[in-house]
Design an enzyme around this catalytic site. Structure first.
Site, PDB file in Angstrom:
ATOM      1  N   ASP A  28      -0.394  -4.417   3.261  1.00  0.00           N
ATOM      2  CA  ASP A  28       0.243  -5.391   2.369  1.00  0.00           C
ATOM      3  C   ASP A  28       1.765  -5.315   2.444  1.00  0.00           C
ATOM      4  O   ASP A  28       2.458  -6.260   2.063  1.00  0.00           O
ATOM      5  CB  ASP A  28      -0.197  -5.142   0.922  1.00  0.00           C
ATOM      6  CG  ASP A  28       0.079  -3.704   0.471  1.00  0.00           C
ATOM      7  OD1 ASP A  28      -0.444  -2.779   1.114  1.00  0.00           O
ATOM      8  OD2 ASP A  28       0.807  -3.503  -0.520  1.00  0.00           O
TER       9      ASP A  28
ATOM     10  N   TYR B  93       8.496   1.004   7.094  1.00  0.00           N
ATOM     11  CA  TYR B  93       7.052   1.093   7.313  1.00  0.00           C
ATOM     12  C   TYR B  93       6.451  -0.293   7.520  1.00  0.00           C
ATOM     13  O   TYR B  93       5.707  -0.528   8.484  1.00  0.00           O
ATOM     14  CB  TYR B  93       6.386   1.805   6.138  1.00  0.00           C
ATOM     15  CG  TYR B  93       4.879   1.747   6.162  1.00  0.00           C
ATOM     16  CD1 TYR B  93       4.153   2.499   7.086  1.00  0.00           C
ATOM     17  CD2 TYR B  93       4.184   0.949   5.266  1.00  0.00           C
ATOM     18  CE1 TYR B  93       2.771   2.448   7.112  1.00  0.00           C
ATOM     19  CE2 TYR B  93       2.801   0.889   5.290  1.00  0.00           C
ATOM     20  CZ  TYR B  93       2.094   1.641   6.208  1.00  0.00           C
ATOM     21  OH  TYR B  93       0.726   1.582   6.235  1.00  0.00           O
TER      22      TYR B  93
END
Length: 294
Positions: free
Chosen positions: A105, A128
């Site tokens: 997500d 990330y």
């Protein structure tokens, strides 16, 4: 993919990889590799292992997952989350194998007011997320048959995750402060692995040589429902400790500063996955009860 096909699974000591080693049993010759057997930071090693094993299916849950450390370890995050998937995808494309890869997500910025769908524009807010998005793009660009499964707030009974952290802190402290303004769907690692195995079983059962190619793309795979980290923590302690649990105080993200910015909205719709594979995601509370009863 025939029933005698080799299924290569990476990162088997991780949360999802550990579960996949169990859920994929019986679907082929399952070869599970840990970091010692397959060093995903060594691209030549990836190529040689894949060419030796000649898998029909590569399942890649391995990743650099230290979200905050990634802000200072950019090269390491990019190598594991973007470079390694690119090499796996290139090898899959050359051999005609299929690649199942897991994403996050965190490719989204969290500003949408509704659950994200696969067609929404990605706009990661941390390293990330950037590294995982780069991995997605590399897989698509390779031309291999692929499924990219984006999930969120992954937890389980092993590894490092929110569930285990809360249980540890709850046993040590009478009061905890937990972020309440980030919304998402906690997703059990076993849910991810079981859903993946159901998809693989469908592919094995099909008589179409193009089954994987026809379904290639990005899918969201998260539990149904939504909560905040505070709500997730409350549910954990209600199940584990009842009235004996610590007092939980809701706080804002700004009151819990971390190096990597998190999306406020991590909700993702799994409707495309349901429509394509006929699989219904469990409500997050139900999955959490099953995990904690395990």
């Amino acid at each position: 993919m025939s029933k005698q096909s080799t299924i290569l699974v990476t990162g088997v000591n991780g949360q999802v990889g550990f579960e996949l080693t169990r859920t994929l049993q019986g679907l082929g010759r399952v070869v599970t590799l840990d970091r010692q057997s397959l060093d995903l930071s060594d691209f030549d090693n990836i190529r040689s292992v894949v060419r030796e094993l000649r898998p029909s299916l590569i399942v890649n849950p391995a990743a650099y997952t230290a979200v905050d450390k990634a802000e200072s370890e950019i090269d390491a995050a990019m190598r594991l989350n973007a470079g390694a998937p690119r090499i796996l995808a290139e090898e899959a494309a050359k051999s005609g194998a299929t690649l199942i890869h897991f994403s996050t997500d965190y490719v989204f910025d969290g500003t949408k007011d509704a659950p994200y769908v696969e067609e929404d524009a990605a706009n990661p807010q941390n390293v990330y997320g950037e590294s995982k998005l780069a991995g997605e793009k590399a897989i698509v660009a390779s031309g291999c048959a692929h499924l990219i499964l984006r999930t969120s707030w992954v937890y389980g009974r092993r590894g490092k995750n929110f569930l285990l952290t809360m249980l540890k802190l709850g046993a040590e402290r009478p009061e905890l402060r937990v972020v309440a303004d980030q919304i998402g769907a906690p997703t059990w690692s076993n849910t991810i692995a079981t859903t993946t195995a159901h998809i693989v079983a469908q592919g094995l059962a099909s008589n179409s040589a193009n089954w994987w190619a026809e379904r290639s793309g990005i899918y969201h795979l998260t539990s149904a429902g939504q909560t905040s980290w505070h709500g997730f923590a409350q549910a954990i302690f209600d199940i584990a400790m009842g009235d004996e649990g610590p007092k939980l105080s809701p706080i804002a993200s700004i009151d819990y500063p971390v190096p990597a910015k998190r999306p406020r909205n991590s909700r993702m719709s799994s409707q495309k996955l349901t429509d394509t594979f006929g699989l219904q995601m469990p409500v997050w509370e139900d999955a959490l009860r099953l995990c904690m009863a395990d």
